[in-house]
Design a protein around this motif. Sequence first.
Motif, PDB file in Angstrom:
ATOM      1  N   CYS A  52     -31.238  23.421 -78.721  1.00 24.63           N
ATOM      2  CA  CYS A  52     -30.668  24.222 -79.783  1.00 24.63           C
ATOM      3  C   CYS A  52     -29.408  23.523 -80.243  1.00 24.63           C
ATOM      4  CB  CYS A  52     -30.376  25.629 -79.288  1.00 24.63           C
ATOM      5  SG  CYS A  52     -29.033  25.697 -78.106  1.00 24.63           S
ATOM      6  N   LYS A  53     -28.731  24.095 -81.209  1.00 25.90           N
ATOM      7  CA  LYS A  53     -27.594  23.355 -81.745  1.00 25.90           C
ATOM      8  C   LYS A  53     -26.331  23.432 -80.898  1.00 25.90           C
ATOM      9  CE  LYS A  53     -26.360  26.731 -85.273  1.00 25.90           C
ATOM     10  NZ  LYS A  53     -26.379  26.932 -86.728  1.00 25.90           N
ATOM     11  N   CYS A  54     -26.400  24.102 -79.762  1.00 22.38           N
ATOM     12  CA  CYS A  54     -25.258  24.098 -78.841  1.00 22.38           C
ATOM     13  C   CYS A  54     -25.127  22.747 -78.141  1.00 22.38           C
ATOM     14  CB  CYS A  54     -25.414  25.183 -77.790  1.00 22.38           C
ATOM     15  SG  CYS A  54     -25.528  26.823 -78.510  1.00 22.38           S
ATOM     16  N   HIS A 105     -25.172  26.508 -74.331  1.00 24.44           N
ATOM     17  CA  HIS A 105     -25.683  27.690 -75.019  1.00 24.44           C
ATOM     18  C   HIS A 105     -25.345  28.944 -74.202  1.00 24.44           C
ATOM     19  CE1 HIS A 105     -28.716  29.912 -77.488  1.00 24.44           C
ATOM     20  NE2 HIS A 105     -28.940  30.562 -76.371  1.00 24.44           N
ATOM     21  N   PHE A 129     -22.697  31.994 -75.406  1.00 28.13           N
ATOM     22  CA  PHE A 129     -23.110  33.378 -75.649  1.00 28.13           C
ATOM     23  C   PHE A 129     -22.908  34.290 -74.452  1.00 28.13           C
ATOM     24  CE2 PHE A 129     -24.986  30.739 -78.801  1.00 28.13           C
ATOM     25  CZ  PHE A 129     -24.628  31.422 -79.946  1.00 28.13           C
ATOM     26  N   CYS A 146     -27.461  31.154 -81.457  1.00 25.41           N
ATOM     27  CA  CYS A 146     -26.789  30.098 -82.216  1.00 25.41           C
ATOM     28  C   CYS A 146     -27.375  29.883 -83.609  1.00 25.41           C
ATOM     29  CB  CYS A 146     -26.772  28.801 -81.425  1.00 25.41           C
ATOM     30  SG  CYS A 146     -28.350  28.355 -80.712  1.00 25.41           S
TER      31      CYS A 146
HETATM   32 ZN    ZN Z   1     -27.678  27.444 -78.656  1.00 26.57          ZN
END
Ligand code: ZN
Length: 108
Positions: free
Chosen positions: A14-16, A22, A26, A92
Amino acid sequence: MKVKNLNGTSQRTCKCGSWLKHWENFGGCIATICSVVGCENSAEVGGHVQKVGNDNKWYIIPLCKSCNNKKGQELEIYEDTILVSANVSETCGKGIGKCELDRLFNFK
Ligand SMILES: [Zn+2]
Ligand SMILES: [Zn+2]
């Protein structure tokens, strides 16, 4: 709580940048040790798990590499482990993470 370690999910990103990041973004915490009861290794990766039972959502928890490699097995994790959704459209994919928000507010 019992969770099932899911197979073959490490390629999904993911973009984290990483799934551990991630989880930190969160979950609102810094990952320290592996979530598995009795394991004292440091958290190295964000592992994809599902709760054992009738919840079929995917979650991220901090795991050490050796626990993360127990693919398809059930893991006993601490009851207070924060389960962060692996669904990027709920996290995200929406934009800014919780920790990033906290940081922005702390800078003011
Ligand atoms: Zn993420
Ligand atoms: Zn571990």
